[in-house]
Design a protein around this motif. Structure first.
Motif, short mmCIF file in Angstrom:
data_model
loop_
_atom_site.label_atom_id
_atom_site.label_comp_id
_atom_site.label_asym_id
_atom_site.label_seq_id
_atom_site.Cartn_x
_atom_site.Cartn_y
_atom_site.Cartn_z
N ARG A 106 -6.45 52.10 64.93
CA ARG A 106 -6.39 52.62 66.25
C ARG A 106 -4.91 52.20 66.99
NH1 ARG A 106 -11.93 51.47 69.35
NH2 ARG A 106 -10.50 52.23 71.02
N PHE A 107 -3.78 52.00 66.14
CA PHE A 107 -2.52 51.66 66.50
C PHE A 107 -2.12 52.72 67.78
CE2 PHE A 107 2.10 51.12 66.29
CZ PHE A 107 2.14 49.77 66.17
N ILE A 135 4.83 45.95 60.69
CA ILE A 135 5.93 44.98 61.37
C ILE A 135 5.71 44.92 62.87
CG2 ILE A 135 8.47 45.02 61.56
CD1 ILE A 135 8.96 46.77 59.14
N THR A 136 5.41 45.74 63.53
CA THR A 136 5.19 45.63 64.82
C THR A 136 4.10 44.70 65.07
OG1 THR A 136 5.96 47.79 65.68
CG2 THR A 136 4.67 46.69 66.98
N VAL A 137 2.87 44.56 64.34
CA VAL A 137 1.72 43.63 64.51
C VAL A 137 2.53 42.32 64.40
CG1 VAL A 137 -0.41 42.76 63.59
CG2 VAL A 137 0.05 45.41 64.38
N ALA A 138 3.07 42.29 63.10
CA ALA A 138 3.30 40.83 62.74
C ALA A 138 4.37 40.30 63.83
CB ALA A 138 4.08 41.09 61.45
N ARG A 171 5.96 55.60 56.49
CA ARG A 171 7.12 55.05 57.45
C ARG A 171 6.46 54.65 58.68
NH1 ARG A 171 10.36 59.38 55.57
NH2 ARG A 171 10.11 60.36 57.85
N GLU A 172 5.60 55.40 59.25
CA GLU A 172 4.83 55.15 60.29
C GLU A 172 3.88 53.83 60.28
OE1 GLU A 172 1.36 57.18 63.54
OE2 GLU A 172 3.07 58.53 62.43
N HIS A 173 3.21 53.90 59.05
CA HIS A 173 2.51 52.80 58.61
C HIS A 173 3.39 51.31 58.60
CE1 HIS A 173 -0.41 50.54 56.60
NE2 HIS A 173 0.41 49.88 55.72
N VAL A 174 4.30 51.42 58.17
CA VAL A 174 5.26 50.42 57.76
C VAL A 174 5.64 49.82 59.18
CG1 VAL A 174 7.35 49.57 56.79
CG2 VAL A 174 6.10 50.61 55.44
#
Length: 313
Positions: free
Chosen positions: A232-233, A305-308, A298-301
């Motif tokens: 649910r990003f 990265i944003t979460v990390a 690309r959206e998944h990557v």
């Protein structure tokens, strides 16, 4: 003779993931028909599916409403029945019958409603409350999650120069992972617990939320959080969302950690490791198919990265 079994188009599209998937999808209708026949099950209603499984609503010979799940014969699903047996319906769907060789499970029928429509912090509280039910003592039959993580880290190190992830995060994930995989596994973990893997059911005459689709291993309970932060990003940046994407990730993270009573630093380390590994898998999929990352990848990557980053800022 049971009626013909049709593989849903979205599930059949997984053929693109490789020849093993294609071979399994070719066999899936016959496997499912054989289980329906052997267990004297009557299919009813529309089938549904997960990423690597077909699910049919069925009625048993004695009239019990159930669901037949037939999954991809991979390592992750091999011991699903053992974890469900161990949990015995406590916090999770009840297992009625299993044929591990055919990856067939007969499960209690739950509602199709999951947590994807619930307010995210409310859903985090529900999921965190299930952790205590699921994280029973490690079982000798299950693999150690660390064995998988070690393999994934080795692949990440191999691709460190090419993977589309900031080098700082790659090195951080490798260092954290190498430390954490040396520690003993203390509990059974679900491995893929997110909003879509919790369905509404009933216990003792009351509605409750029950976990489905475990990828069980023995490991560290703190490993569990990352899917809840990445799923649910898009809602983090939706109109009306409070604060930034970073704020949204951190709210979920702290809601899960606080409700579960987890160690914040340890949970954060596992989120970083799993986020980077998930981004790397998208890279591996593209390389395997001899192409560049597509828009969804690309959206998944970017989400990984944003979460990390968010849990550390």
């Amino acid at each position: 003779m049971p009626p013909s079994v049709v593989v849903p188009a979205d599930l059949d599209g997984q053929r693109a993931l490789g020849p093993e998937w294609a071979a399994w999808l070719d066999r899936l209708p016959a496997i499912t028909r054989s289980v329906l026949d052997d267990w004297e099950l009557t299919p009813e209603g529309t089938s549904w599916h997960g990423f690597c499984s077909l699910v049919l609503p069925v009625t048993t010979g004695d009239g019990t409403l159930a669901a037949l799940k037939v999954g991809l014969p991979d390592d992750e699903s091999e011991h699903e029945h053992l974890a469900l047996q161990r949990w015995g319906g406590r916090g999770a769907v009840r297992l009625l019958r299993a044929d591990p060789g055919r990856r067939a499970l007969l499960l209690e029928r739950l509602d199709r409603e999951d947590l994807t429509e619930s307010w995210d912090l409310e859903a985090c509280a529900v999921v965190a409350s299930r952790y205590a039910d699921l994280h029973v003592a490690a079982m000798p039959q299950l693999r150690a999650q660390a064995s998988y993580v070690e393999t994934w880290l080795a692949a990440l190190a191999r691709d460190a120069q090419e993977v589309p992830i900031p080098r700082r995060l790659v090195e951080q994930a490798l260092a954290l992972g190498r430390d954490l995989v040396t520690e003993p596994a203390t509990a059974v973990i679900h491995g893929d617990l997110h909003y879509g893997n919790v369905l509404r059911g009933r216990r003792d005459g009351e509605d409750t939320w029950l976990v489905i689709d475990p990828k069980p291993t023995n490991g560290d309970p703190h490993y569990e959080l990352e899917p809840m932060l990445r799923d649910r990003f898009a809602e983090y940046a939706a109109p009306g969302a409070a604060g930034s994407v970073r704020d949204g990730v951190r709210r979920r993270f702290h809601a899960l950690v606080d409700a579960a009573g987890f160690d914040e630093d340890r949970a954060r380390d596992w989120v970083v490791i799993r986020s980077v590994l998930n981004a790397h898998w998208a890279h591996e999929d593209a390389v395997r198919a001899h192409r560049r990352l597509d828009a969804d990848e690309r959206e998944h990557v970017t989400a990984c990265i944003t979460v990390a980053k968010a849990v550390q800022d």
